[in-house]
Write an enzyme that holds these catalytic residues in place. Sequence first.
Site, PDB file in Angstrom:
ATOM      1  N   CYS A  53       0.921  -1.284  -0.092  1.00 47.04           N
ATOM      2  CA  CYS A  53       0.109  -0.151  -0.205  1.00 47.04           C
ATOM      3  C   CYS A  53       0.823   1.305  -0.118  1.00 47.04           C
ATOM      4  O   CYS A  53       1.574   1.293   1.073  1.00 47.04           O
ATOM      5  CB  CYS A  53      -0.952  -0.143   1.229  1.00 47.04           C
ATOM      6  SG  CYS A  53      -1.649   1.533   1.682  1.00 47.04           S
ATOM      7  N   CYS A  56       0.416   3.567   2.975  1.00 48.38           N
ATOM      8  CA  CYS A  56       1.089   2.855   4.108  1.00 48.38           C
ATOM      9  C   CYS A  56       2.468   3.236   4.213  1.00 48.38           C
ATOM     10  O   CYS A  56       3.236   3.634   5.280  1.00 48.38           O
ATOM     11  CB  CYS A  56       0.889   1.354   4.354  1.00 48.38           C
ATOM     12  SG  CYS A  56      -0.921   0.889   4.307  1.00 48.38           S
ATOM     13  N   CYS A 188       3.435  18.851  57.325  1.00 48.92           N
ATOM     14  CA  CYS A 188       2.626  19.818  56.271  1.00 48.92           C
ATOM     15  C   CYS A 188       1.173  19.383  56.296  1.00 48.92           C
ATOM     16  O   CYS A 188       0.711  18.134  55.816  1.00 48.92           O
ATOM     17  CB  CYS A 188       3.659  19.959  54.997  1.00 48.92           C
ATOM     18  SG  CYS A 188       2.640  20.499  53.504  1.00 48.92           S
ATOM     19  N   CYS A 191       0.445  18.525  52.461  1.00 48.40           N
ATOM     20  CA  CYS A 191       0.860  17.419  51.870  1.00 48.40           C
ATOM     21  C   CYS A 191      -0.299  16.135  52.582  1.00 48.40           C
ATOM     22  O   CYS A 191      -0.480  15.320  51.775  1.00 48.40           O
ATOM     23  CB  CYS A 191       1.992  17.187  52.826  1.00 48.40           C
ATOM     24  SG  CYS A 191       3.404  18.197  52.209  1.00 48.40           S
TER      25      CYS A 191
END
Length: 262
Positions: A53, A56, A188, A191
Amino acid sequence: FRTETMKAVVLLLVALTGLALADDVVELTKSNFKSSVLDSKDVWLVEFFAPWCGHCKALAPEWAKAATALKGIVKVGAVDMTVHQDVGAPYGIQGFPTIKVFGLDKNKPTDYQGARTAAAIAEAGIEAARSVVQARLGGRSGSSGSGSGSSSKGSGKDEVVELTESNFERLVLQSNDLWLIEFFAPWCGHCKNLAPEWSRASTELKGEVKLGAVDATVHGQLAAKYGVQGYPTIKVFGAGKKSGDAETYEVCKCVLFLEYYV
């Protein structure tokens, strides 16, 4: 803005691959299609082609370039229909090349109708991956080729990797995986708020993106190396060979971060 940013990232990824890079397209056959594509959690772009092809042949270099740009994020494969007709039969392949996108539901691939350029193909791959992430965060697990889906929800297993000064180079810098890494401090508050989302995302993205965490109060030298000045700080280490540099992305909600990045 997000769409334009994503396009810019795609173009940069494609440009960085170069024409001389190795072909990262996976050869798919009757013997490996189910295990590699249908039974996997990865997003796949699959080309069904015929060697004779002309279209292709023209697509081949762009397809290979897109595969390299998407390495570690989306998998790109190709099926030679003159040899493996049984693979393409379920998808009603009537012309070449035909490109299918296998996303969350492997039983229902979609057709790619975009431009046959590396940039356009890579953008479609990233968009498909982003859709999968959003669906998983929403609680959808997708279906495999065997006709039954599975979800990691309810397993209770956390996939966040504990990273330290002794294993960081081996696990992150020497790997080809895409890593999202949180530098945190146990005291924290932000966190602590991020923790359940980070854990959830690590489970949902297992096999596609690795999530790690570094306790910066214990591994100060590692945090200093990457210029961590506040918590949480999230660093992105891209897929493929790593130079040691990382992109910083400050975020309060992991969901928004993942939606933007993927």
